[in-house]
Structures are given as structure tokens and as C-alpha cells.
Design a protein around this motif. Structure first.
Motif, short mmCIF file in Angstrom:
data_model
loop_
_atom_site.label_atom_id
_atom_site.label_comp_id
_atom_site.label_asym_id
_atom_site.label_seq_id
_atom_site.Cartn_x
_atom_site.Cartn_y
_atom_site.Cartn_z
N SER A 166 11.02 -6.53 9.07
CA SER A 166 11.47 -5.32 8.37
C SER A 166 12.02 -4.30 9.36
O SER A 166 13.08 -3.68 9.11
N GLN B 125 15.46 -5.46 10.54
CA GLN B 125 16.49 -5.22 9.54
C GLN B 125 16.86 -3.74 9.48
O GLN B 125 18.05 -3.38 9.45
N ASN C 139 21.09 -9.26 0.41
CA ASN C 139 20.45 -9.78 1.61
C ASN C 139 19.25 -10.67 1.27
O ASN C 139 19.10 -11.76 1.82
N ARG D 91 13.22 -6.56 -0.72
CA ARG D 91 14.31 -5.76 -1.28
C ARG D 91 13.92 -4.30 -1.46
O ARG D 91 14.45 -3.41 -0.80
N THR E 69 20.35 -4.64 0.08
CA THR E 69 19.10 -5.39 0.23
C THR E 69 18.97 -6.48 -0.83
O THR E 69 18.36 -7.53 -0.57
N ILE F 86 12.54 -2.21 1.66
CA ILE F 86 13.59 -1.88 2.64
C ILE F 86 14.53 -0.81 2.09
O ILE F 86 14.93 0.11 2.82
N THR F 87 14.87 -0.93 0.82
CA THR F 87 15.72 0.10 0.18
C THR F 87 15.06 1.46 0.28
O THR F 87 15.69 2.46 0.66
#
Length: 498
Positions: A450, A453, A181, A304, A178, A307-308
Motif C-alpha cells: 500500500s 502504491q 488497478n 481499492r 484504484t 487506497i482511494t
């Protein structure tokens, strides 16, 4: 005589202590914990800090989802804490203008600057409109899909191939993925943090340390962390060093972008970059470096860490619930077929059960476990709790996902089916009940991107690999403003026959 004076002084001290305790009890009509003289409720919180989120959940369950927390005398650690969806709806939507982030919030979250997460009033509206205009373009969705696809195929899957059969920290892999990304999406450059050898990246480490320090500021009196900041010791020293590293990195990127823009003006054949920093600079040509710095920082945290967190908890839950995993894989086979090319935006939108599983992970482990607000005017919450001007309110999102009265007696189960109707479609749940993406006017602008992804990453991994958590391993939430797993997610990766 001296004895009598000493006795009188002791008596007065005891009376003052009793009066102080009586005053605090009157002021705190719905106490969550034992209110000790001078120390307030802080001792019990610190004693249970290692399990802070679950401790708060247990306490709120005992007190009808809402209560008051008072800190030590002469500190500003007094909060109204709630996980009641009706209160949340009132605060985040119905009475939205009365509940702001406020100056104390910005002081604690100083690393965020004046970005969209800390701004109020006109500054927030401007940021919101700016990013909404950028995110709604079809070109952004195309750019996002291409960026994620390239990173998955060129970095994530090769790394998973490389670590097959070994014990690996999947959270660290997601963190690196992430980070690369979001660098590509926001800055148009890939730092290759996710590569064989797992190199340490100073900027990535700095983000983690800044977030841990912000959490620390929530659980100690303001005077303590302010003193540590002045003396540059402890957690505040880490915060200062982390912010310095972050600022050097971000300002260098801004300077580089400005040079690129000058070259493009001179050379009309230069290709236009689609990254968000370039887009923000083009949308508002008068933006100063400070505004751009805050915009970049806020975008990094939004794209970041959250999403992690979501991916890490999702794979923890899937790996420990084999029946759910089997249903996700079966749906992928049915809707996507065997070709790896069938995992783009339009294809993953068809995966209803996967969407339900992701929602379940976000319900149980929201990436941002709590939210802060401050009241401008006196108010009365639907629960009957009074709010005074300046009252600090903490919304416990983690606790809300564990309330039987909100989600039913099976609220602690990982059950994607609760999101799926009898006809096979998704069930709508109001944002003040499912608040992983915030609620009301501040609802996350990146909610749709989100999910795209997360689905693209989940399908890419589950199509090729089986993720097995080490036997006996227990996932424990970290003490940070972002809900990650303490010490990472230790797993073994093996090939799957799809």
C-alpha cells in the motif's frame, strides 16, 4: 372505579419506567451519552449522525477514551466503545484469542462472505496463510510495480493532462484509478474505468452502495434493517441489488479464469497469468467458487477503497498545507532527480518525508475509521472497564488520532516531522497507537504494498502538477465503513515546473 383502575395502571407504568431506567443506569456504569428510557442513547447519535466521527471523538475525549453505549430496549445495540491505545493493545494482541469478529459482525458484513476480514479461528488462519504466501513472493512485488507504473503512465497522467484548468473531483479520479488497478492485480483485466469521459461502471457503483448500507446497519437497530431486508425497501434494497451486481461480476470472472486454466493445460505454450485470482486457484486447486468469490471481494475492498481514501485525504492535506508540499517536492528533487524513470519501488522507498506525510494523513483520516470485536469470555480491560461474554466492542480509530494524550497538543496539526528522527530516519510507532493498518495478528498483509502504491502515485502527480483545492471548500467525511470525502474532493490541476 374506572378512574381508579386507570390511575393504578398509569402508576404501574411509571414505576416500571423508573425501574427500567434504574436498571439501565446500573448496567451502564460508564455511559457516554444520556440514557433515555426505552430509547437508550440512540436519539443523540442519530441527531449527530451527520458528523458521526467527530461527535464520537468529542464524547470519548470527555470520558477518558472509553465508555458504554446502550441502544433502544429489546435491541442488541449495546457497545463498549474505546480509543485507548492500551485497551486496543489488550484486545488486538495480548488477549487476541478472546476477541473475535463473531456471528453478529458477519451478519452485518454479509457482503464480505467468509473472507479474511470476517472469518475467525481456523478459517481466518487459512486465509491469512494463503495470502501471506502470495504477497511475500518477489514476483508479486515486481508484478505490482509494473501494474501501477503502467496505469499511472497510460491512464492517470493523461487524464490529469486532459482536465488541466478545469474543476475536477480528484477523489473520483482516485476511485477509478484504484478500481482499474485492483482489477488488474486481482483479475488480470483492466475495465478502463479511468478514461476520458469518465464512464459509469455498475460494479464500481455497487461497491460504494454496499459499503454505505453496511454503515447503515451499524447505526439502526438490527430489527429495523432486518425488517427492511425482508420487505426489500430502503437501504436494504440497495444492498441486495448491489450484492447481486457484485456477485454476477465476480462469478463471471471466476468462470472465465477456469476456462483459461483449461486452455493452458491443453496449450503448454500459454503464458501464465500473475493475477491474484489465478494464483489463489493454483495454490488451492480444490477451492470452490464461493471461496473464490469471497476472496476476490475482500481483496477488492482492501486494495481499492482504502487506497482511494488514503490518497484523497493525503492530497487534501498537502494542498491545504503549502509548506509540507514544498518539502515533499524538495525531497523528490533531491532523492529522485528530474527523470521520471526514477520513481520505481526502490526509488520511492528513499522518500522519508513523503512517508511521514502519508502516515500523518492515515493518522488523522484512517481509511477504516472503526473496528468491531466481540468478547468470548469475561475480561477486564486495562482501563478498568469490565467485559462480559458476548460484549460488542467498537474501537474508534478516527478518534485515536485526535487524542492529545496519545499524540501531543499538536495532534490536530498535519505534521510529517513527528514521524522523522533527528538523524533523518523514520520513527517507529507501535501499531496499537498508529492503527491504520490494524494491529496484532490481524495486521494488514498489504501494508508495504500500500505504501509503495501511494508513493508511486504521489510522486507521479506532485512531480508534474500542482493540486489546488477550490477556495472555501471544506472536506467532510462520508457516512460509510470507508472514510471518504462527502461529495468528493473538488480541485484544479495546473502544471508544475519541476
Amino acid at each position: 372505579m374506572a378512574f381508579l383502575l386507570g390511575y393504578a395502571a398509569a402508576t404501574i407504568a411509571v414505576l416500571l419506567c423508573i425501574l427500567h431506567l434504574f436498571h439501565r443506569r446500573l448496567c451502564c456504569r460508564h455511559p457516554l451519552l444520556t440514557d433515555y428510557p426505552f430509547l437508550g442513547m440512540l436519539p443523540q447519535l442519530l441527531t449527530n449522525l451527520w458528523r458521526c466521527h467527530d461527535f464520537c471523538t468529542d464524547i470519548l475525549k470527555q470520558h477518558g477514551a472509553t465508555g458504554e453505549f446502550t441502544g433502544p430496549w429489546f435491541t442488541k445495540m449495546n457497545y463498549l466503545i474505546t480509543s485507548d491505545p492500551i485497551n486496543v493493545h489488550h484486545i488486538m494482541s495480548k488477549s487476541f484469542p478472546n476477541y473475535v469478529k463473531g456471528p453478529e459482525f458477519r451478519d452485518i458484513f454479509q457482503a464480505f462472505g467468509d473472507g479474511i476480514f470476517t472469518a475467525d479461528s481456523e478459517a481466518w488462519k487459512y486465509n491469512r496463510e494463503l495470502f501471506h504466501a502470495l504477497f511475500k513472493h518477489k514476483s508479486f512485488e515486481v508484478f505490482l510495480e509494473k501494474t501501477i507504473h503502467n496505469k499511472v503512465q497510460n491512464s492517470l497522467l493523461p487524464i490529469l493532462d486532459h482536465v488541466q484548468g478545469k474543476v475536477v473531483d480528484l477523489q473520483d479520479i482516485f476511485n477509478r484509478f484504484t478500481f482499474d488497478n485492483i482489477c488488474c492485480i486481482v483479475l488480470g483485466r483492466d475495465p478502463n474505468c479511468l478514461s476520458i469521459g469518465f464512464p459509469e461502471v455498475a460494479i464500481e457503483k455497487a461497491f460504494n452502495e454496499a459499503e454505505e448500507s453496511i454503515f447503515y446497519r451499524h447505526v439502526v437497530p438490527r430489527c429495523v434493517w432486518k425488517l427492511q431486508k425482508w420487505l426489500q425497501i430502503g437501504q436494504e434494497k440497495k444492498m441486495t441489488e448491489a450484492c447481486k451486481t457484485l456477485d454476477q461480476f465476480i462469478y463471471a470472472c471466476i468462470a472465465s479464469k477456469r476456462e483459461e486454466q483449461c486452455k493452458y493445460k491443453e496449450n503448454e505454450t500459454g503464458e501464465a497469468h500473475a493475477d491474484l485470482l489465478t494464483a489463489v486457484m493454483r495454490e488451492g486447486k480444490g477451492h470452490e467458487d464461493g471461496f473464490l468469490r469471497d476472496a476476490v471481494f475482500n481483496l477488492f475492498v482492501a486494495g481499492r477503497d482504502t487506497i482511494t481514501s488514503a490518497l484523497t485525504w493525503f492530497f487534501w492535506l498537502v494542498a491545504t498545507n503549502p509548506l509540507v508540499e514544498a518539502k515533499i517536492v524538495a525531497e523528490m528533487k533531491d532523492k529522485l532527480g528530474s527523470s521520471e524513470e526514477n520513481s520505481g519501488v526502490e526509488e520511492v522507498k528513499k522518500l522519508v518525508y513523503l512517508h511521514g506525510a502519508l502516515c500523518e494523513a492515515l493518522r488523522l483520516y484512517p481509511p477504516i475509521p472503526f473496528e468491531r470485536k466481540q468478547a468470548l469470555k469475561a475480561d477486564m480491560l486495562p482501563s478498568g472497564h469490565g467485559v462480559n461474554p458476548g460484549t460488542n466492542i467498537v474501537l474508534c480509530l478516527y478518534a485515536m488520532g485526535r487524542f492529545e494524550q496519545v499524540w501531543g497538543k499538536d495532534c490536530m496539526e498535519f505534521k510529517p516531522e513527528r514521524w522523522i528522527s533527528d538523524k533523518g530516519g523514520l520513527i517507529y510507532v507501535p501499531s496499537y497507537k498508529f492503527i491504520a493498518f490494524n494491529s496484532g495478528p490481524r495486521t494488514c498483509l498489504g501494508k508495504d504494498s500500500s505504501f509503495i502504491q501511494m508513493k508511486m502515485v504521489a510522486t507521479a502527480i506532485l512531480r508534474k502538477y500542482r493540486v489546488q483545492v477550490l477556495q472555501g471548500y471544506v472536506a467532510t467525511p462520508t457516512l460509510s465503513i470507508v472514510l471518504l470525502i462527502k461529495d468528493g474532493l473538488k480541485v484544479q490541476i495546473t502544471k508544475r515546473e519541476f
